[in-house]
Motif scaffolding. Structure first.
Motif, mmCIF file in Angstrom:
data_model
loop_
_atom_site.group_PDB
_atom_site.id
_atom_site.type_symbol
_atom_site.label_atom_id
_atom_site.label_comp_id
_atom_site.label_asym_id
_atom_site.label_seq_id
_atom_site.Cartn_x
_atom_site.Cartn_y
_atom_site.Cartn_z
ATOM 1 N N HIS A 105 0.829 -1.198 0.000
ATOM 2 C CA HIS A 105 0.000 0.000 0.000
ATOM 3 C C HIS A 105 0.871 1.259 0.000
ATOM 4 O O HIS A 105 0.438 2.322 0.446
ATOM 5 C CB HIS A 105 -0.917 0.016 1.220
ATOM 6 C CG HIS A 105 -1.934 -1.070 1.226
ATOM 7 N ND1 HIS A 105 -1.736 -2.273 1.872
ATOM 8 C CD2 HIS A 105 -3.164 -1.149 0.650
ATOM 9 C CE1 HIS A 105 -2.796 -3.045 1.698
ATOM 10 N NE2 HIS A 105 -3.668 -2.405 0.965
ATOM 11 N N GLU A 108 -0.174 5.081 0.172
ATOM 12 C CA GLU A 108 -1.432 5.251 0.903
ATOM 13 C C GLU A 108 -1.127 5.477 2.383
ATOM 14 O O GLU A 108 -0.016 5.228 2.845
ATOM 15 C CB GLU A 108 -2.319 4.017 0.724
ATOM 16 C CG GLU A 108 -2.665 3.737 -0.735
ATOM 17 C CD GLU A 108 -3.439 2.446 -0.912
ATOM 18 O OE1 GLU A 108 -3.966 1.933 0.104
ATOM 19 O OE2 GLU A 108 -3.503 1.938 -2.037
ATOM 20 N N GLY A 165 -2.671 5.296 6.624
ATOM 21 C CA GLY A 165 -3.596 4.677 7.567
ATOM 22 C C GLY A 165 -3.619 5.465 8.861
ATOM 23 O O GLY A 165 -2.781 6.338 9.086
ATOM 24 N N ARG A 194 -0.796 -2.452 7.473
ATOM 25 C CA ARG A 194 -2.205 -2.695 7.780
ATOM 26 C C ARG A 194 -2.451 -4.201 7.799
ATOM 27 O O ARG A 194 -2.199 -4.894 6.822
ATOM 28 C CB ARG A 194 -3.117 -2.030 6.755
ATOM 29 C CG ARG A 194 -4.600 -2.327 6.993
ATOM 30 C CD ARG A 194 -5.496 -1.659 5.973
ATOM 31 N NE ARG A 194 -5.591 -0.235 6.204
ATOM 32 C CZ ARG A 194 -5.315 0.699 5.296
ATOM 33 N NH1 ARG A 194 -4.905 0.346 4.101
ATOM 34 N NH2 ARG A 194 -5.432 1.979 5.578
ATOM 35 N N ASP A 195 -2.916 -4.693 8.918
ATOM 36 C CA ASP A 195 -3.220 -6.112 9.046
ATOM 37 C C ASP A 195 -4.477 -6.407 8.224
ATOM 38 O O ASP A 195 -5.540 -5.855 8.502
ATOM 39 C CB ASP A 195 -3.480 -6.455 10.519
ATOM 40 C CG ASP A 195 -3.563 -7.954 10.750
ATOM 41 O OD1 ASP A 195 -4.162 -8.645 9.905
ATOM 42 O OD2 ASP A 195 -3.057 -8.431 11.775
ATOM 43 N N PRO A 196 -4.382 -7.263 7.193
ATOM 44 C CA PRO A 196 -5.547 -7.544 6.332
ATOM 45 C C PRO A 196 -6.701 -8.205 7.067
ATOM 46 O O PRO A 196 -7.848 -8.133 6.615
ATOM 47 C CB PRO A 196 -4.958 -8.462 5.256
ATOM 48 C CG PRO A 196 -3.766 -9.084 5.889
ATOM 49 C CD PRO A 196 -3.198 -8.020 6.787
ATOM 50 N N LYS A 197 -6.426 -8.833 8.199
ATOM 51 C CA LYS A 197 -7.479 -9.511 8.953
ATOM 52 C C LYS A 197 -8.244 -8.548 9.855
ATOM 53 O O LYS A 197 -9.471 -8.534 9.876
ATOM 54 C CB LYS A 197 -6.874 -10.646 9.785
ATOM 55 C CG LYS A 197 -6.246 -11.757 8.950
ATOM 56 C CD LYS A 197 -5.654 -12.837 9.832
ATOM 57 C CE LYS A 197 -5.019 -13.944 8.998
ATOM 58 N NZ LYS A 197 -4.392 -14.994 9.850
ATOM 59 N N THR A 198 -7.512 -7.712 10.593
ATOM 60 C CA THR A 198 -8.151 -6.803 11.547
ATOM 61 C C THR A 198 -8.369 -5.408 10.977
ATOM 62 O O THR A 198 -9.137 -4.627 11.526
ATOM 63 C CB THR A 198 -7.293 -6.666 12.816
ATOM 64 O OG1 THR A 198 -6.045 -6.029 12.467
ATOM 65 C CG2 THR A 198 -7.011 -8.030 13.421
ATOM 66 N N LYS A 199 -7.680 -5.098 9.847
ATOM 67 C CA LYS A 199 -7.716 -3.780 9.216
ATOM 68 C C LYS A 199 -7.051 -2.706 10.077
ATOM 69 O O LYS A 199 -7.109 -1.515 9.753
ATOM 70 C CB LYS A 199 -9.159 -3.346 8.897
ATOM 71 C CG LYS A 199 -9.941 -4.348 8.063
ATOM 72 C CD LYS A 199 -9.250 -4.652 6.749
ATOM 73 C CE LYS A 199 -10.042 -5.672 5.936
ATOM 74 N NZ LYS A 199 -9.337 -6.056 4.694
ATOM 75 N N LYS A 200 -6.408 -3.113 11.164
ATOM 76 C CA LYS A 200 -5.729 -2.167 12.037
ATOM 77 C C LYS A 200 -4.262 -2.042 11.637
ATOM 78 O O LYS A 200 -3.704 -2.911 10.983
ATOM 79 C CB LYS A 200 -5.834 -2.620 13.491
ATOM 80 C CG LYS A 200 -7.252 -2.592 14.043
ATOM 81 C CD LYS A 200 -7.271 -3.013 15.505
ATOM 82 C CE LYS A 200 -8.680 -2.936 16.077
ATOM 83 N NZ LYS A 200 -8.726 -3.337 17.504
ATOM 84 N N THR A 260 2.811 -8.659 7.437
ATOM 85 C CA THR A 260 2.714 -8.461 8.875
ATOM 86 C C THR A 260 3.794 -9.237 9.625
ATOM 87 O O THR A 260 3.861 -9.180 10.856
ATOM 88 C CB THR A 260 1.333 -8.896 9.408
ATOM 89 O OG1 THR A 260 1.180 -10.313 9.234
ATOM 90 C CG2 THR A 260 0.209 -8.182 8.663
#
Length: 244
Positions: free
Chosen positions: A84, A87, A89, A175-181, A218
């Motif tokens: 990303h 971009e 976050g 950005r963690d793709p699972k948690t979006k955090k 990650t």
């Protein structure tokens, strides 16, 4: 002499192609057109790594690539399709950070130092604590967009940086793709600097860590395997890109 007779196209490496049947060259920014015309990969930008122009160019290239307007190759393609970079976050504390951009801890701390000076100067308090030289540098950095005083904090996401904590040499926000955090990934050691220009050491590292299979951003192993790609950004001297 090249096939078309211009005596240039066969001598320049192809790092990017424009599909003019979809969109005209005129839609390209000056920076992206420079890379197209000169066969320069986006990993060798003229813009300072971490600057607004740097991030904007990656964002522009990704947007055009997704629409089929340009085609990119090598490291550029992997960065555009798998990261990303370009971009931003937001951390849980409200901090806006650049994603997938390795940064040096020292640079980040230096910027925060001058940001604090600029903040105090705006309130007329800087002269009491800092030298005129530092105050002028803070003003220059502010005018050039190095930071904004209305931002809470600026932590770059996806940007590897030197890190003095956690026992690791670098860190990067992803950005963690699972948690979006957004999470911080720490990786590498000081010894990697010495090995980066040693072909045997690189090959041994890539084989030992199975770098070709490391796809999870990650994980520390993903960034350690791709450290050469960010060599210039991290102040490492290397002409080698890609995996170790």
């Amino acid at each position: 002499m090249c096939k078309c007779g211009c005596n240039t196209c066969d001598t320049k490496p192809i790092t990017m192609m424009l599909n003019e049947s979809i969109a005209p060259r005129a839609i390209l920014s000056e920076g992206l057109e420079y890379h197209l015309n000169n066969g320069k990969p986006l990993t060798e930008q003229l813009y300072r790594a971490g600057s607004s122009s740097y991030f904007n160019l990656w964002a522009e290239a990704r947007a055009l690539y997704s629409r089929g307007i340009i085609e990119v190759y090598g490291d550029d393609k992997e960065i555009i399709t798998e990261t990303h970079l370009g971009e931003f976050g937001i951390l849980e504390d409200g901090t806006r950070v650049p994603l997938d951009f390795p940064i040096e801890e020292a640079i980040e701390k230096d910027k925060q130092y001058y940001k604090n000076i600029a903040f105090l100067d705006k309130k007329g308090l800087a002269k009491e604590q800092f030298s005129d030289e530092d105050i002028q540098k803070a003003k220059k950095m502010l005018s050039q967009g190095e930071f904004k005083l209305d931002e809470a904090k600026n932590k770059p996401i996806g940007k590897p940086m030197r890190d003095s904590s956690g026992g690791k040499a670098y860190k990067v926000y992803v950005r963690d793709p699972k948690t979006k955090k957004i999470k911080t990934v720490r990786f590498g050691s000081g010894g990697l600097r010495a090995k980066i220009n040693d072909p045997k050491a690189r090959q041994a590292f890539a084989k030992r860590h199975n770098c070709a299979q490391k796809k999870d951003k990650t994980k520390a192993s993903y960034w350690s395997c791709r450290l050469p790609r960010y060599a210039k950004l991290l102040g490492l001297k290397s002409n080698f890109t890609g995996f170790w």
